[in-house]
Design an enzyme around this catalytic site. Structure first.
Site, PDB file in Angstrom:
ATOM      1  N   HIS A 110       0.836  -1.208   0.000  1.00 22.10           N
ATOM      2  CA  HIS A 110       0.000   0.000   0.000  1.00 22.10           C
ATOM      3  C   HIS A 110       0.870   1.256   0.000  1.00 22.10           C
ATOM      4  CE1 HIS A 110      -3.671  -2.370   1.079  1.00 22.10           C
ATOM      5  NE2 HIS A 110      -2.769  -3.119   1.694  1.00 22.10           N
ATOM      6  N   SER A 240      17.629  16.139 -18.007  1.00 19.01           N
ATOM      7  CA  SER A 240      16.832  17.360 -18.088  1.00 19.01           C
ATOM      8  C   SER A 240      17.522  18.353 -19.005  1.00 19.01           C
ATOM      9  CB  SER A 240      16.655  17.972 -16.695  1.00 19.01           C
ATOM     10  OG  SER A 240      16.049  19.245 -16.770  1.00 19.01           O
ATOM     11  N   LYS A 246      20.876  15.730 -13.650  1.00 26.05           N
ATOM     12  CA  LYS A 246      19.708  14.898 -13.348  1.00 26.05           C
ATOM     13  C   LYS A 246      19.756  13.616 -14.170  1.00 26.05           C
ATOM     14  CE  LYS A 246      14.717  15.583 -12.673  1.00 26.05           C
ATOM     15  NZ  LYS A 246      14.049  14.722 -13.663  1.00 26.05           N
ATOM     16  N   GLU A 253      10.800   4.419 -18.522  1.00 26.06           N
ATOM     17  CA  GLU A 253       9.726   5.274 -19.034  1.00 26.06           C
ATOM     18  C   GLU A 253       9.360   4.891 -20.465  1.00 26.06           C
ATOM     19  OE1 GLU A 253      10.871   9.265 -16.423  1.00 26.06           O
ATOM     20  OE2 GLU A 253      11.658   9.014 -18.451  1.00 26.06           O
TER      21      GLU A 253
END
Length: 406
Positions: A110, A240, A246, A253
């Site tokens: 959860h 980025s 980054k 993805e």
């Protein structure tokens, strides 16, 4: 032979989205073959002498048995590369499972802290998931090996000699190298596209889990300071255009996006499978396009995930230990000693005070020395048994007892 070698591609002008059943594409093929044969025999294009596209090239055939046969052959021909990609991904995940087996971390259910698990157990489970789907997809493909060629117009075989189906399947096996079978009921195989829907559904089931694995990788790698940061992903591109340094989970993805596309392809196959009427399903062209496209992109994404992401994943063992030691869910190991209610109070106190469960146990004098170390043995919590209690020796049973015979 010329066409199989890739020549005359400019002559195949019919789009995937065409008149129903694939008649347009089938006759496009018949026309090209007939005209090229006539050229070789010394006649001009369009004369249809001595070879006619219907009378000769289409002899003993119909669009209604040629197109479904071609769809099955295309699916089976594309499948091995897809299965090889799943095998590659499974092996990569299982290798990481071995590499990370000694790293104990906080489990999460959860999206909340849960009892400990080993990072290796997580990755091993991912590998086994991919292995199971590979077997399921291969099993689904067995239904696709049955061909309805020779069924002609409605599956009854009008205008085809009785020997034709078996001869055709034998010849198709020889030139394709695929394992194929003569259809037991060619009327049924013409009416129903359920076999294609079955393998599409098996791919869909895999894609759902593949998407979950990609999302888990993204979550475990989140950070590096304000996320979980339990694993480090290989850098494949600047993360980025504005934030220097980054590192994004780019491959995971990409896999997400492929999965969403594949789910759409499966939906198209499912709707088209249902859209047949009586003796024929006329939606075969779009089904063929989608199932082959799905096999290709899902295979490519699986291979890329293995080669450009999973193979290069490293664990941050210190970060895993950091989160684990602070998990209030460690009180679960104390529940057999102090009871569920008291353990729940201890968990809430740990969160409120900022102390770890271990620190609270020591502070309250609940356990000391050897008992403390055994009950809060983090590695032991990742295996069956009650923490702090000696494991009973395993009982060996006879084969008759194991099989349930008395």
């Amino acid at each position: 032979d010329e066409i199989l070698a890739g020549q005359h591609r400019d002559q195949f002008i019919v789009d995937v989205y065409q008149a129903g059943a694939g008649t347009s594409h089938n006759m496009n093929c018949n026309e090209v073959l007939a005209n090229r044969a006539n050229e070789i025999l010394g006649s001009a294009r369009g004369t249809y002498q001595p070879v006619h596209p219907n009378d000769h090239v289409n002899m003993a055939q119909s669009t209604n048995d040629v197109i479904p046969t071609a769809m099955r052959l295309a699916t089976l021909a594309t499948l091995p590369r897809t299965l090889a990609a799943l095998d590659r991904l499974a092996k990569s995940l299982l290798a990481k499972g071995l590499q990370f087996d000694a790293i104990v971390k906080s489990g999460r259910t959860h999206l909340q802290d849960a009892t400990p698990i080993r990072l290796g157990q997580e990755f091993t489970a991912y590998g086994h998931t991919v292995e199971r789907h590979k077997r399921k997809i291969a099993e689904a493909a067995e239904w696709v090996r049955e061909l309805n060629i020779g069924g002609t117009a409605v599956g009854t075989g009008i205008n085809a000699e009785p020997q034709y189906p078996e001869l055709m399947v034998r010849h198709l096996q020889q030139i394709s190298g695929l394992q194929l079978r003569v259809g037991e009921d060619r009327v049924q195989l013409m009416q129903s596209m359920g076999d294609i829907a079955t393998i599409s559904g098996a791919l869909r089931a895999y894609v759902l889990d593949l998407n979950k694995i990609a999302n888990d990788i993204r979550l475990l790698a989140s950070g590096p300071r304000t996320g979980l940061a339990e694993i480090l992903l290989p850098s494949v591109q600047p993360g980025s255009s504005i934030m220097p340094g980054k590192v994004n989970p780019s491959i995971a993805e990409m896999v997400n996006q492929v999965c969403y596309q594949a789910l759409g392809l499966d939906t198209t196959v499912a709707l088209a499978s249902e859209a047949g009427q009586l003796e024929l399903n006329v939606m075969m062209p779009v089904m063929a396009h989608n199932i082959v496209f799905m096999l290709i992109i899902v295979g490519n994404a699986s291979a890329a995930l293995a080669e450009r992401c999973v193979d290069g994943i490293e664990a941050d063992e210190a970060q895993c230990a950091y989160w684990l030691e602070r998990s209030p869910a460690l009180v679960t190991a104390l529940a057999p000693r102090i009871g569920y209610a008291e353990a729940a109070k201890l968990a809430k106190e740990a969160v409120a005070s900022g102390l770890t469960v271990r620190e609270l146990v020591v502070k309250k004098g609940l356990l000391k020395g050897k008992d403390l170390e055994e009950v809060l043995d983090l590695r032991a919590m990742t295996e069956p048994g009650v923490p702090g209690e000696k494991k009973a020796p395993s009982v060996k049973r006879s084969g008759r007892q194991r099989d349930g015979a008395g």
